[in-house]
Design a protein around this motif. Structure first.
Motif, mmCIF file in Angstrom:
data_model
loop_
_atom_site.group_PDB
_atom_site.id
_atom_site.type_symbol
_atom_site.label_atom_id
_atom_site.label_comp_id
_atom_site.label_asym_id
_atom_site.label_seq_id
_atom_site.Cartn_x
_atom_site.Cartn_y
_atom_site.Cartn_z
ATOM 1 N N LEU A 4 0.846 -1.190 0.000
ATOM 2 C CA LEU A 4 0.000 0.000 0.000
ATOM 3 C C LEU A 4 0.881 1.240 0.000
ATOM 4 N N LEU A 5 0.544 2.186 -0.867
ATOM 5 C CA LEU A 5 1.257 3.455 -0.904
ATOM 6 C C LEU A 5 0.837 4.282 0.306
ATOM 7 N N GLN A 6 1.802 4.543 1.201
ATOM 8 C CA GLN A 6 1.493 5.260 2.436
ATOM 9 C C GLN A 6 1.713 6.761 2.333
ATOM 10 N N MET A 7 2.756 7.165 1.629
ATOM 11 C CA MET A 7 3.107 8.585 1.649
ATOM 12 C C MET A 7 3.785 8.972 0.342
ATOM 13 N N VAL A 8 3.439 10.144 -0.162
ATOM 14 C CA VAL A 8 4.159 10.804 -1.251
ATOM 15 C C VAL A 8 4.642 12.124 -0.677
ATOM 16 N N SER A 9 5.957 12.264 -0.518
ATOM 17 C CA SER A 9 6.500 13.404 0.228
ATOM 18 C C SER A 9 6.898 14.569 -0.665
ATOM 19 N N VAL A 10 6.512 14.562 -1.954
ATOM 20 C CA VAL A 10 6.858 15.660 -2.861
ATOM 21 C C VAL A 10 5.596 16.132 -3.568
ATOM 22 N N GLU A 11 5.711 17.296 -4.207
ATOM 23 C CA GLU A 11 4.601 17.854 -4.958
ATOM 24 C C GLU A 11 5.044 18.137 -6.391
ATOM 25 N N VAL A 12 4.067 18.278 -7.276
ATOM 26 C CA VAL A 12 4.361 18.576 -8.678
ATOM 27 C C VAL A 12 5.109 19.902 -8.779
ATOM 28 N N GLY A 13 6.173 19.912 -9.588
ATOM 29 C CA GLY A 13 6.989 21.102 -9.768
ATOM 30 C C GLY A 13 8.150 21.206 -8.804
ATOM 31 N N GLN A 14 8.191 20.357 -7.802
ATOM 32 C CA GLN A 14 9.263 20.418 -6.800
ATOM 33 C C GLN A 14 10.555 19.860 -7.367
ATOM 34 N N GLN A 15 11.667 20.548 -7.096
ATOM 35 C CA GLN A 15 12.992 20.089 -7.498
ATOM 36 C C GLN A 15 13.597 19.304 -6.342
ATOM 37 N N VAL A 16 14.008 18.088 -6.604
ATOM 38 C CA VAL A 16 14.563 17.226 -5.549
ATOM 39 C C VAL A 16 15.974 16.800 -5.952
ATOM 40 N N GLY A 17 16.785 16.529 -4.935
ATOM 41 C CA GLY A 17 18.142 16.077 -5.167
ATOM 42 C C GLY A 17 18.264 14.571 -5.012
ATOM 43 N N ALA A 18 19.406 14.047 -5.395
ATOM 44 C CA ALA A 18 19.649 12.609 -5.265
ATOM 45 C C ALA A 18 19.638 12.214 -3.796
ATOM 46 N N GLY A 19 19.009 11.072 -3.510
ATOM 47 C CA GLY A 19 18.955 10.565 -2.153
ATOM 48 C C GLY A 19 17.773 11.046 -1.337
ATOM 49 N N VAL A 20 16.933 11.919 -1.884
ATOM 50 C CA VAL A 20 15.772 12.428 -1.157
ATOM 51 C C VAL A 20 14.678 11.358 -1.133
ATOM 52 N N ASN A 21 14.038 11.172 0.038
ATOM 53 C CA ASN A 21 12.921 10.231 0.140
ATOM 54 C C ASN A 21 11.725 10.773 -0.637
ATOM 55 N N LEU A 22 11.207 9.950 -1.558
ATOM 56 C CA LEU A 22 10.100 10.378 -2.406
ATOM 57 C C LEU A 22 8.774 9.777 -1.955
ATOM 58 N N VAL A 23 8.714 8.464 -1.854
ATOM 59 C CA VAL A 23 7.463 7.789 -1.491
ATOM 60 C C VAL A 23 7.767 6.685 -0.493
ATOM 61 N N ARG A 24 6.735 6.312 0.272
ATOM 62 C CA ARG A 24 6.868 5.222 1.239
ATOM 63 C C ARG A 24 5.795 4.185 0.955
ATOM 64 N N VAL A 25 6.240 2.940 0.854
ATOM 65 C CA VAL A 25 5.349 1.820 0.577
ATOM 66 C C VAL A 25 5.478 0.820 1.711
ATOM 67 N N SER A 26 4.357 0.232 2.106
ATOM 68 C CA SER A 26 4.392 -0.748 3.196
ATOM 69 C C SER A 26 3.440 -1.894 2.874
ATOM 70 N N ASP A 27 3.619 -2.975 3.651
ATOM 71 C CA ASP A 27 2.737 -4.128 3.524
ATOM 72 C C ASP A 27 1.668 -4.012 4.612
ATOM 73 N N PRO A 28 0.417 -3.668 4.268
ATOM 74 C CA PRO A 28 -0.608 -3.443 5.299
ATOM 75 C C PRO A 28 -1.105 -4.720 5.959
ATOM 76 N N THR A 29 -0.731 -5.871 5.413
ATOM 77 C CA THR A 29 -1.185 -7.131 6.002
ATOM 78 C C THR A 29 -0.277 -7.592 7.131
#
Length: 417
Positions: free
Chosen positions: A243-268
């Motif tokens: 399950l996709l838990q978090m998207v930590s960026v927004e459209v148009g945002q400039q991000v650098g290498a190594g930045v956390n973008l999304v978090r996925v987990s197993d909800p079961t």
């Protein structure tokens, strides 16, 4: 004309007044003494506002309670492998994902150009390797041709020597000529052997001569493939099913290498992370049984980890859930957990009072007569979530007030209303 009064009558009247005054004063003084010796009336307290419980004897389970949230056992943060600009968010938190599912798209013009440059460098290195292979093949063919020529010259020299030996036996060729022919054979044989050695050496050294070029090709190809992967990673994909838990960026945002973008987990596969008051964690240990209340049901578990340090007056405890999850269980859901420390048999106990630490002496009001309660020192021992062990000061069947009675600290007895 006034009649004069008898002086004896006046004296008797005055004497009666003095006697009455003295008796009245004595009565007042007697009443004052009696009143001063009376005990003051007991202050009253409404019984319905008090929490009164009975001391019991029997089995006693020590427990501690903590609050926290459900968290996934497996969480993966997907990071940016290169700098880029967020162009489109394909999925939002709550979406189910599979390995390879695109979650958001990014762009990086410099990376696009870098991929093309890396591809050209790789192709150039491949061309240089092919050219070097062709050059070495040409050299090998020339040396093979020289070997064939040398062997042919040697065979002709041998044939000529044999012919001259036959003529020399007939006396038609001088001994000096025969020696010349033998020298030519030796010379031709040496040249053929040298040509063979040169060809063998060329073949053996081809791998060494090609190694730098082949290494350059491998390096250029690896660099090209790395940049292609980085370019492909601009389409951020899930690496697991869940399950996709978090998207930590927004459209148009400039991000650098190594930045956390999304978090996925197993909800079961969830676990409970709770915090317990540091004063109650003395006997906490891994493996202890626990019950987790999700507000929609209870699930059994066991303590899997206890934080080695305290933070903010509490200690973190991880609880692995053994049973099936109740309906509605999901990550970040608030939960309460009850952890069983030990079970004791034949223990005198009462419900936990409003105040008092383990192994301490506290004051409780005990019902001593109908309508009266008196302050009694009570020594308590081990404490649980709901009950506390009574070491001394009370007996089975005693009824005690467990409410906060700090406003009556000045009184030792109270009257129940």
């Amino acid at each position: 004309m006034d009649t004069p009064r008898d002086p004896a009558f006046l004296k008797r009247r005055q004497r009666r007044r003095w006697i009455v005054g003295l008796l009245a004063g004595a009565a007042i003084m007697s009443m004052s003494v009696v009143v001063s010796r009376l005990e003051p009336a007991l202050p009253g307290v409404t019984e319905s506002t008090l929490w009164i419980r009975t001391v019991q004897r029997g089995a006693f389970t020590r427990e501690v309670r903590g609050t926290g949230t459900l968290v996934p056992e497996e969480i993966r943060w997907i990071t940016a492998t290169s700098a880029g600009r967020v162009e489109r968010i394909v999925l939002r938190p709550g979406a189910e994902v599979e390995p390879g599912t695109v979650i958001l798209e990014m762009s990086n013009p410099d990376l696009d150009q870098g991929v093309r440059s890396a591809e050209r460098d790789w192709q150039t290195a491949v061309a240089q390797l092919a050219n070097q292979k062709a050059s070495l093949a040409s050299t090998r063919f020339a040396q093979r041709s020289a070997l064939v020529d040398a062997e042919s010259t040697y065979q002709l020299a041998v044939t000529d020597l044999d012919l001259n030996k036959n003529l020399a036996e007939s006396g038609l060729v001088a001994e000096f000529t025969l020696k010349q022919k033998q020298a030519l054979v030796d010379q031709a044989r040496n040249r053929a052997e040298l040509a063979r050695q040169q060809l063998e050496s060329t073949i053996e050294n081809e791998a060494l001569q090609l190694a730098p070029a082949e290494a350059a090709v491998s390096q250029r190809r690896a660099e090209y493939e790395r940049m292609v992967r980085q370019l492909d990673d601009l389409n951020v994909k899930s690496t697991m099913r869940g399950l996709l838990q978090m998207v930590s960026v927004e459209v148009g945002q400039q991000v650098g290498a190594g930045v956390n973008l999304v978090r996925v987990s197993d909800p079961t596969r969830l676990m409970a992370k709770v915090r317990v008051a540091e004063t109650q964690t003395r006997d906490l240990a891994s493996g202890q049984s626990a019950s987790v209340n999700t507000r929609n049901g209870f699930v059994d578990g066991r303590v899997s980890r206890v934080d080695p340090a305290s933070e903010g007056g509490t200690v973190g405890v991880d609880i692995t859930l053994d049973g099936p999850l109740p309906p509605g269980a999901r990550p970040d859901l608030n939960v309460d957990a009850t952890i069983e420390l030990e079970r004791l048999a034949d223990v005198l106990f009462v419900e936990s009072p409003a105040a008092g630490q383990e192994n301490s002496t506290i004051s409780l009001f005990k019902v001593v007569a109908p309508g009266q309660i008196a302050r009694t020192p009570v020594r308590i021992g081990r404490r649980s979530v709901q009950f506390v062990e009574v070491v001394e000061g009370l007996v089975e069947g005693d009824r005690v007030v467990l409410s906060d009675m700090s406003q009556y600290d000045a009184f030792d007895r109270l009257r129940l209303q």
